[in-house]
Scaffold this active site. Structure first.
Site, mmCIF file in Angstrom:
data_model
loop_
_atom_site.group_PDB
_atom_site.id
_atom_site.type_symbol
_atom_site.label_atom_id
_atom_site.label_comp_id
_atom_site.label_asym_id
_atom_site.label_seq_id
_atom_site.Cartn_x
_atom_site.Cartn_y
_atom_site.Cartn_z
ATOM 1 N N ALA A 169 49.612 -130.879 -94.704
ATOM 2 C CA ALA A 169 50.271 -131.102 -93.414
ATOM 3 C C ALA A 169 49.294 -130.898 -92.265
ATOM 4 O O ALA A 169 49.296 -131.644 -91.288
ATOM 5 C CB ALA A 169 51.478 -130.178 -93.261
ATOM 6 N N ASP A 170 48.454 -129.878 -92.376
ATOM 7 C CA ASP A 170 47.434 -129.642 -91.358
ATOM 8 C C ASP A 170 46.470 -130.820 -91.243
ATOM 9 O O ASP A 170 46.201 -131.333 -90.147
ATOM 10 C CB ASP A 170 46.622 -128.394 -91.707
ATOM 11 C CG ASP A 170 47.301 -127.103 -91.294
ATOM 12 O OD1 ASP A 170 48.205 -127.152 -90.451
ATOM 13 O OD2 ASP A 170 46.918 -126.043 -91.814
ATOM 14 N N VAL A 171 45.925 -131.226 -92.389
ATOM 15 C CA VAL A 171 44.916 -132.286 -92.373
ATOM 16 C C VAL A 171 45.529 -133.612 -91.928
ATOM 17 O O VAL A 171 44.942 -134.353 -91.131
ATOM 18 C CB VAL A 171 44.253 -132.415 -93.757
ATOM 19 C CG1 VAL A 171 43.310 -133.607 -93.797
ATOM 20 C CG2 VAL A 171 43.492 -131.131 -94.106
ATOM 21 N N SER A 173 48.166 -134.082 -89.991
ATOM 22 C CA SER A 173 48.473 -134.094 -88.557
ATOM 23 C C SER A 173 47.203 -134.220 -87.724
ATOM 24 O O SER A 173 47.205 -134.871 -86.666
ATOM 25 C CB SER A 173 49.257 -132.834 -88.166
ATOM 26 O OG SER A 173 48.528 -131.661 -88.433
ATOM 27 N N GLY A 174 46.106 -133.625 -88.203
ATOM 28 C CA GLY A 174 44.842 -133.775 -87.489
ATOM 29 C C GLY A 174 44.348 -135.210 -87.487
ATOM 30 O O GLY A 174 43.926 -135.742 -86.446
#
Length: 395
Positions: A169-171, A173-174
């Protein structure tokens, strides 16, 4: 100013990086690796706050923050905000991943920055969105994986929810935020105005569900866990071999060819397996029959036999084996940059290439505040003014 030139592709753009943790830095790394002049704004040591989630010398931090310059600036002070606004006057992009209420309280939200520079593209990444009932909740990757449905379809049936092994999710969204920034920059060429780009871990995670999400939206079909098998194609998944495991992924139209390679020609004529739908309904039987055959040869033998027949098959590597693979070495995604303090650092490069203006690792992650004086001099601060900011612990 001694700017970093990682690529000519985005070298005309200046980015102010107010991000921490992973999602925001992932977005900015996409811009930095393609040549944007990235100014990473960090709290000065005098502020007494931890700089980020990882130690500066850690591999994770080094991988996220290469190709940037570092400026220390205390944004909890009016003077610090005034310096930021002066930076914004000539910047193209600002990226932040504060909780929505924090940037408003500091006076560095989009509306405040737009008044300084109407051409600014301002990108925000949050846990759950910039407004709505959960807007002020802290958001982390694992929370988004759970709320976004991913953990309910990951893992083996009956074993309970399972997180994916990466911070997906972090990657995601980035990367999506970086895509939004580039879209806004293209639109700015027409309108002459910047705009606010916003995404969240929750939205990005749902977007990454892709066909699993639309199974529910269009057919009210709630996907479940199928372990290493493909959700809708059989046989497609992980199979035991004589010396380990391989992934095998025949497309539905290659069923007959696949059966022939395995010496299971009779299955191609069996009515129980004659269509993709029937093979899904008889998944366990198909997998047992295929697995009994794959267990008779080594992984290398099956990889060779099936690929020569045009049926995708590949090894299942540990990370060290991944980077030792000849194709991975050929692609050159592991790249080395020299750090003045840590020596040679081998990091993960970009996953796409441009034929004329490719990316590079031009500079290792900077030391905290390494470029502060140079950056401020570049936007017109005198030596006396910079010294005064140091004395007052603004920088």
């Amino acid at each position: 100013m001694n700017k970093i030139r990682a690529s000519a592709a985005l070298s005309r753009f200046t980015v102010i990086d107010l991000t921490r943790a992973r999602a925001g830095p992932t977005c900015v790394r996409q811009l930095a690796d393609w040549g944007a002049d990235v100014i990473k704004v960090e709290m000065p040591p005098s502020a007494g706050e931890p700089q980020d989630f990882a130690n500066r010398a850690d591999s994770d931090f080094q991988n996220l923050h290469r190709n940037k310059r570092s400026l220390t600036l205390n944004l909890k002070t009016a003077e610090g905000v005034a310096v930021l606004k002066r930076l914004v006057e000539t910047a193209d992009i600002l990226v932040e991943n504060y909780r929505p209420d924090v940037k408003t309280r500091l006076g560095i939200d989009y509306e405040a920055m737009r008044q300084v520079n109407p051409r600014l593209v301002y990108a925000s990444i949050s846990g759950f969105g910039q407004d709505g009932p959960y807007a002020d909740r802290p958001g982390l990757d694992q929370i988004a994986q759970g709320m976004g449905g991913l953990m309910s379809i990951t893992g083996e049936p009956g074993r309970g929810p399972m997180r994916v092994g990466i911070a997906i999710a972090d990657v995601a969204s980035g990367i999506l935020a970086a895509s939004g920034v580039l879209t806004a920059l293209l639109e700015r060429e027409v309108s002459g105005e910047g705009q606010w780009v916003a995404t969240s871990l929750l939205e990005s995670q749902i977007f990454m569900l892709d066909f699993q999400a639309v199974r529910w939206l269009m057919k009210q079909d709630v996907p479940g866990q199928v372990g290493n098998d493909h959700p809708t194609a059989v046989p497609m998944g992980c199979f035991r071999t004589a010396d380990g495991h391989v992934n095998i992924a025949p497309m539905p139209g290659a069923w007959g060819k696949f059966c022939k390679v395995l010496g299971l020609d009779h299955l191609a004529e069996d009515e129980n397996f004659s269509s993709p739908g029937r093979r899904v309904r008889n998944r366990d039987t198909v997998n047992q029959l295929v697995g009994a055959v794959t267990a008779t040869k080594s992984s290398a033998e099956w990889i060779d036999l099936l690929n020569r027949a045009g049926i995708p098959c590949g090894p299942i590597y540990a990370i060290d084996e991944t980077f030792d693979d000849p194709q991975v070495r050929h692609l050159g995604i592991a790249q080395t940059v020299e750090s003045p303090t840590l020596g040679a650092q081998t990091l993960v490069g970009q996953a796409f290439h441009l034929s004329r203006t490719d990316s590079s690792l031009a500079s290792a992650t900077p030391e905290l505040g390494e470029h502060t004086d140079d950056i401020l001099a570049g936007i017109g601060y005198s030596a006396a003014e910079i010294a005064g900011l140091h004395e007052r612990n603004i920088i």
